[in-house]
Design a protein around this motif. Structure first.
Motif, PDB file in Angstrom:
ATOM      1  N   ASN A  41      -6.107   8.570  -2.810  1.00 46.26           N
ATOM      2  CA  ASN A  41      -5.088   7.663  -3.350  1.00 46.26           C
ATOM      3  C   ASN A  41      -5.273   7.445  -4.849  1.00 46.26           C
ATOM      4  O   ASN A  41      -4.304   7.412  -5.609  1.00 46.26           O
ATOM      5  CB  ASN A  41      -5.167   6.302  -2.652  1.00 46.26           C
ATOM      6  N   ASP A  83     -10.307   2.628 -10.150  1.00 47.61           N
ATOM      7  CA  ASP A  83      -9.667   3.660 -10.972  1.00 47.61           C
ATOM      8  C   ASP A  83      -8.957   3.005 -12.148  1.00 47.61           C
ATOM      9  O   ASP A  83      -8.674   1.808 -12.125  1.00 47.61           O
ATOM     10  CB  ASP A  83      -8.690   4.499 -10.130  1.00 47.61           C
ATOM     11  N   ILE A  86      -2.522   4.344 -12.350  1.00 46.20           N
ATOM     12  CA  ILE A  86      -1.241   3.661 -12.542  1.00 46.20           C
ATOM     13  C   ILE A  86      -1.245   2.203 -12.080  1.00 46.20           C
ATOM     14  O   ILE A  86      -0.525   1.368 -12.611  1.00 46.20           O
ATOM     15  CB  ILE A  86      -0.095   4.459 -11.853  1.00 46.20           C
ATOM     16  N   GLY A  87      -2.076   1.886 -11.075  1.00 52.58           N
ATOM     17  CA  GLY A  87      -2.094   0.521 -10.550  1.00 52.58           C
ATOM     18  C   GLY A  87      -0.817   0.186  -9.809  1.00 52.58           C
ATOM     19  O   GLY A  87       0.052   1.049  -9.620  1.00 52.58           O
ATOM     20  N   HIS A  96       3.670  -1.360  -0.376  1.00 60.24           N
ATOM     21  CA  HIS A  96       2.754  -0.284   0.011  1.00 60.24           C
ATOM     22  C   HIS A  96       1.630  -0.747   0.924  1.00 60.24           C
ATOM     23  O   HIS A  96       1.127   0.020   1.731  1.00 60.24           O
ATOM     24  CB  HIS A  96       2.127   0.378  -1.216  1.00 60.24           C
ATOM     25  N   TYR A 131      -5.351   2.260   4.930  1.00 64.97           N
ATOM     26  CA  TYR A 131      -5.804   1.374   6.003  1.00 64.97           C
ATOM     27  C   TYR A 131      -7.121   1.819   6.639  1.00 64.97           C
ATOM     28  O   TYR A 131      -7.770   1.054   7.324  1.00 64.97           O
ATOM     29  CB  TYR A 131      -4.721   1.239   7.078  1.00 64.97           C
ATOM     30  N   SER A 177      -6.582   0.109 -10.299  1.00 67.59           N
ATOM     31  CA  SER A 177      -6.928  -0.596  -9.061  1.00 67.59           C
ATOM     32  C   SER A 177      -8.430  -0.614  -8.818  1.00 67.59           C
ATOM     33  O   SER A 177      -9.125   0.377  -9.052  1.00 67.59           O
ATOM     34  CB  SER A 177      -6.271   0.096  -7.859  1.00 67.59           C
ATOM     35  N   ILE A 179     -10.834  -1.500  -5.640  1.00 72.36           N
ATOM     36  CA  ILE A 179     -10.783  -1.813  -4.214  1.00 72.36           C
ATOM     37  C   ILE A 179     -12.188  -2.170  -3.748  1.00 72.36           C
ATOM     38  O   ILE A 179     -13.114  -1.361  -3.887  1.00 72.36           O
ATOM     39  CB  ILE A 179     -10.222  -0.611  -3.438  1.00 72.36           C
ATOM     40  N   HIS A 260      -2.009  14.839   3.098  1.00 72.28           N
ATOM     41  CA  HIS A 260      -2.273  13.547   3.732  1.00 72.28           C
ATOM     42  C   HIS A 260      -2.512  13.737   5.222  1.00 72.28           C
ATOM     43  O   HIS A 260      -2.005  12.985   6.055  1.00 72.28           O
ATOM     44  CB  HIS A 260      -1.122  12.555   3.506  1.00 72.28           C
TER      45      HIS A 260
HETATM   46  P1  ADP Z   1      -0.130   7.379   1.427  1.00 71.55           P
HETATM   47  O1  ADP Z   1      -1.187   7.616   0.405  1.00 71.55           O
HETATM   48  O2  ADP Z   1      -0.175   8.353   2.552  1.00 71.55           O
HETATM   49  O3  ADP Z   1       1.225   7.193   0.850  1.00 71.55           O
HETATM   50  P2  ADP Z   1      -1.581   4.932   1.861  1.00 71.55           P
HETATM   51  O4  ADP Z   1      -1.495   3.949   2.976  1.00 71.55           O
HETATM   52  O5  ADP Z   1      -2.882   5.574   1.641  1.00 71.55           O
HETATM   53  O6  ADP Z   1      -0.444   5.976   2.142  1.00 71.55           O
HETATM   54  O7  ADP Z   1      -1.152   4.225   0.534  1.00 71.55           O
HETATM   55  C1  ADP Z   1       0.070   3.581   0.458  1.00 71.55           C
HETATM   56  C2  ADP Z   1       0.555   3.531  -0.957  1.00 71.55           C
HETATM   57  O8  ADP Z   1      -0.181   2.573  -1.710  1.00 71.55           O
HETATM   58  C3  ADP Z   1       0.423   4.817  -1.734  1.00 71.55           C
HETATM   59  O9  ADP Z   1       1.473   5.712  -1.473  1.00 71.55           O
HETATM   60  C4  ADP Z   1       0.440   4.281  -3.170  1.00 71.55           C
HETATM   61  O10 ADP Z   1       1.780   4.080  -3.584  1.00 71.55           O
HETATM   62  C5  ADP Z   1      -0.242   2.955  -3.052  1.00 71.55           C
HETATM   63  N1  ADP Z   1      -1.658   3.048  -3.452  1.00 71.55           N
HETATM   64  C6  ADP Z   1      -2.725   3.176  -2.653  1.00 71.55           C
HETATM   65  N2  ADP Z   1      -3.865   3.244  -3.364  1.00 71.55           N
HETATM   66  C7  ADP Z   1      -3.509   3.158  -4.658  1.00 71.55           C
HETATM   67  C8  ADP Z   1      -4.232   3.172  -5.921  1.00 71.55           C
HETATM   68  N3  ADP Z   1      -5.549   3.317  -5.976  1.00 71.55           N
HETATM   69  N4  ADP Z   1      -3.500   3.042  -7.058  1.00 71.55           N
HETATM   70  C9  ADP Z   1      -2.146   2.913  -7.005  1.00 71.55           C
HETATM   71  N5  ADP Z   1      -1.436   2.895  -5.889  1.00 71.55           N
HETATM   72  C10 ADP Z   1      -2.094   3.030  -4.722  1.00 71.55           C
END
Ligand code: ADP
Length: 633
Positions: A41, A83, A86-87, A96, A131, A177, A179, A260
């Motif tokens: 991600n 990271d 883009i955040g 999301h 998740y 971001s 986490i 994915h």
């Molecule tokens: P996927 O990556 O399959 O779309 P995820 O559940 O892993 O699904 O993530 C959902 C969404 O959350 C991503 O598509 C992205 O838009 C956003 N996201 C997750 N992690 C990050 C991150 N580190 N920085 C920015 N956006 C993120």
């Protein structure tokens, strides 16, 4: 603004709750993959920032070197993945990290049975993503700020993965971001540098962005005042490396990132093209169909890069629809960095690339079919139905696609689709210049069809097609390797050289002999049939209905009817078996009423045997009972 800054507690969408539950239980034996998902991600987020920064370089602020940092705190039992990509804005966090946007998710979740073993197979069709953090964490916090927004517009999202999450606005000076996983008591092993380094090398070495871990120091005295970081992955785009330098495992892990998916792919094809066009492609065949393969809006297409810069996901202009299951990346040197979807649709460069990538994909499938039948059987089971769309969509590759198709046939018994057209042709009888097939709505319906009787007698193989798409497919497939396809339920069956001269003579004589019976039957059935004729294809059954050469078959008729469309009227041909005892009886029946009853019963039975329904079931039962009573009396 005041409302937004307050802490809000919101509920997860039902589907998220179900997914979380399913995931925690089914991925327990492979928990370390959570890190791969979070790194994946972050890497996607970096791609997105680089892309947006092409037009708005100020988004990179004072911090243009994109990277991922992973740190841990043994005492607090936390693991942090950070990271500077883009955040997310507050709205993005809400959409999301609280909902699943994929269409069809609710339907997918309804398939869950509660049987853990079956359900854990299903999750493979879904992809787990963010998740998966809850496999090892009892609480997850996401501190994030979208590039371009002010420091005060940061967001903190926090959840214990049990149906709710909190969201509040925070101050976050650095973009991107962070986490924070609060590890479960028995997952302490992940707050460990050596373990983390191992997982990263195993799953994320291909990530094009540097992944850093805190530099380990031995003894207090050489510990520097400020934290030092060490890059632990190779940090170069995998597809830019020569094939010989990429290991199988690296190819597989890279696939999981782009697709994915968390299962290994079945095959891949990595190519660098130089000359008039310059691009690199890395195409994969997945092992399993995603749950939304047939959803019109489901994501499909390749990840597009231009000179190593990510441009877009799901660029679906590079492959035809019937290859929508192929995943991968294409990196072009010819396109401009500000290429858009609209431009892609018109650019002739794309057309040539599409032609070449289509051929590559088909070649890859052909190679599998030839060298690894077991894997190809999996491809067929997962994507066969989609490949069957090919002959209609891609005229130029029709023969190639036809070679990839697999069918059930009278040569097997259980309906497994494992016969290729080449297999069939390898087994044809001497003098056979046709490929015979029969379509219907289920294998069980057609495997004993009366239409097959003469073929069984002569030992001629017939392809048995019972997928919904088959009759439609066969309107596009007219020949293969010089042999024409013949629907055995259609028209007046002509076996050509497969019937001997004597056979043909005998048939003509019988036809002449039965002219009177044909006339009489025609008198009764004329409203319902196009023609009555003597059949040469029956050995056991008294009669069948043959579909007119140009008429819609049963399957297409049913599909049209189900979609509420008007179905053009067509009447079948009634063919009877002159040597069947019932027909001999009929021929000798002097009573015209009884003749008519028996003729109508034969007609209705022929419809039933073809898998069709009869127009007036009550009348049929009445006639049959009348006859039974007479017989009993
Ligand atoms: P996927 O990556 O399959 O779309 P995820 O559940 O892993 O699904 O993530 C959902 C969404 O959350 C991503 O598509 C992205 O838009 C956003 N996201 C997750 N992690 C990050 C991150 N580190 N920085 C920015 N956006 C993120």
């Amino acid at each position: 603004m005041t409302v937004e800054t307050q802490k809000q507690t919101l509920g997860f969408q039902t589907e998220v709750k179900q997914l979380l539950h399913l995931m925690i239980h089914s991925l327990y034996s492979n928990k370390e993959i959570f890190l791969r998902e979070l790194v994946s991600n972050a890497s996607d987020a970096a791609d997105k920032l680089r892309f947006e920064a092409l037009a708005k370089p100020e988004l990179l602020e004072q911090d243009p070197e994109l990277k991922i940092r992973i740190s841990f705190d043994k005492e607090a039992n936390t693991l942090t993945i950070e990271d500077n990509a883009i955040g997310m804005s507050r709205d993005e966090v809400l959409s999301h990290l609280g909902t699943i946007a994929k269409s069809g998710t609710a339907e997918f979740m309804q398939q869950l049975t509660g049987d853990q073993k079956k359900d854990s197979q299903l999750i493979g069709q879904f992809g787990v993503g963010f998740y998966s953090a809850f496999i090892v964490a009892k609480k997850v916090e996401v501190f994030t700020r979208r590039a371009g927004l002010a420091a005060e517009e940061g967001v903190l999202w926090a959840s214990e993965g049990e149906g709710e999450f909190d969201i509040e606005t925070i101050n976050k000076p650095e973009r991107g971001s962070r986490i924070v996983l609060h590890l479960k008591e028995d997952e302490k092993e992940f707050a460990d540098g050596w373990r983390l380094r191992n997982i990263i090398t195993k799953y994320s070495d291909h990530v094009a962005l540097p992944i850093e871990l805190p530099k380990e120091h031995y003894g207090e005295e050489d510990k520097p005042a400020e934290q030092e970081w060490e890059v632990v992955n190779r940090a170069s785009a995998l597809w830019t490396r020569p094939r010989t330098e990429v290991t199988e495992d690296e190819y597989k892990e890279f696939y999981k990132h782009v697709a994915h998916d968390f299962e290994d792919p079945l095959s891949w094809s990595h190519n660098k093209v130089e000359g008039k066009l310059e691009y690199t492609s890395l195409l994969y065949v997945p092992a399993r169909a995603p749950f939304d393969l047939y959803q019109r809006e489901a994501p499909r297409g390749l990840k597009l890069y231009v000179q190593r810069v990510f441009i877009m996901d799901q660029a679906d202009e590079f492959l035809p629809l019937y290859l929508r299951f192929i995943k991968g990346v294409v990196d072009s040197n010819d396109l401009s960095l500000n290429v858009s979807r609209e431009i892609l649709q018109k650019d002739p460069v794309i057309d040539s690339m599409k032609t070449a990538l289509t051929k590559r994909s088909l070649d890859m499938l052909e190679k599998m079919a030839k060298n690894d039948a077991e894997s190809y059987a999996k491809v067929w089971a997962a994507f066969g139905q989609v490949l069957k769309e090919g002959p209609a969509e891609d005229f130029a590759n029709k023969e190639k696609i036809a070679g990839l198709l697999r069918f059930a046939s009278t040569n097997g018994t259980d309906g497994t689709q494992n016969v290729s057209l080449a297999d069939y042709i390898g087994r044809v009888k001497e003098g056979q210049d046709k490929i015979y097939f029969l379509t219907g709505d289920s294998h069980d319906h057609i495997k004993n069809s009366p239409h097959l009787e003469v073929f069984r007698k002569k030992g001629i193989e017939v392809l048995l097609m019972s997928d919904r798409i088959d009759e439609w497919l066969m309107t596009y497939l007219t020949e293969f390797d010089g042999k024409t396809f013949v629907d055995v339920a259609r028209g007046d069956l002509d076996l050509g050289a497969l019937d001997s001269e004597e056979d043909k003579k005998a048939q003509e004589e019988v036809a002449k002999d039965k002219e009177a019976l044909v006339e009489r039957l025609n008198g009764v059935l004329k409203d319902q049939v196009a023609e009555v004729r003597v059949s040469h294809r029956l050995t056991d059954s008294p009669a069948i209905l043959a579909i007119g050469e140009q008429d819609l078959g049963l399957q297409m008729r049913q599909i049209l009817e189900a979609s509420g469309q008007k179905v053009p009227e067509s009447k079948p041909v009634f063919e009877f078996n002159p040597t069947h005892p019932l027909l001999e009886k009929l021929d000798n029946e002097a009573d015209e009423d009884r003749f008519a009853d028996l003729a109508l019963i034969l007609f209705d039975q022929a419809a039933l045997a073809a898998g069709d329904s009869i127009k007036d079931p009550a009348a049929y039962v009445q006639r049959l009972n009348k006859l039974l009573v007479e017989m009993a009396g």
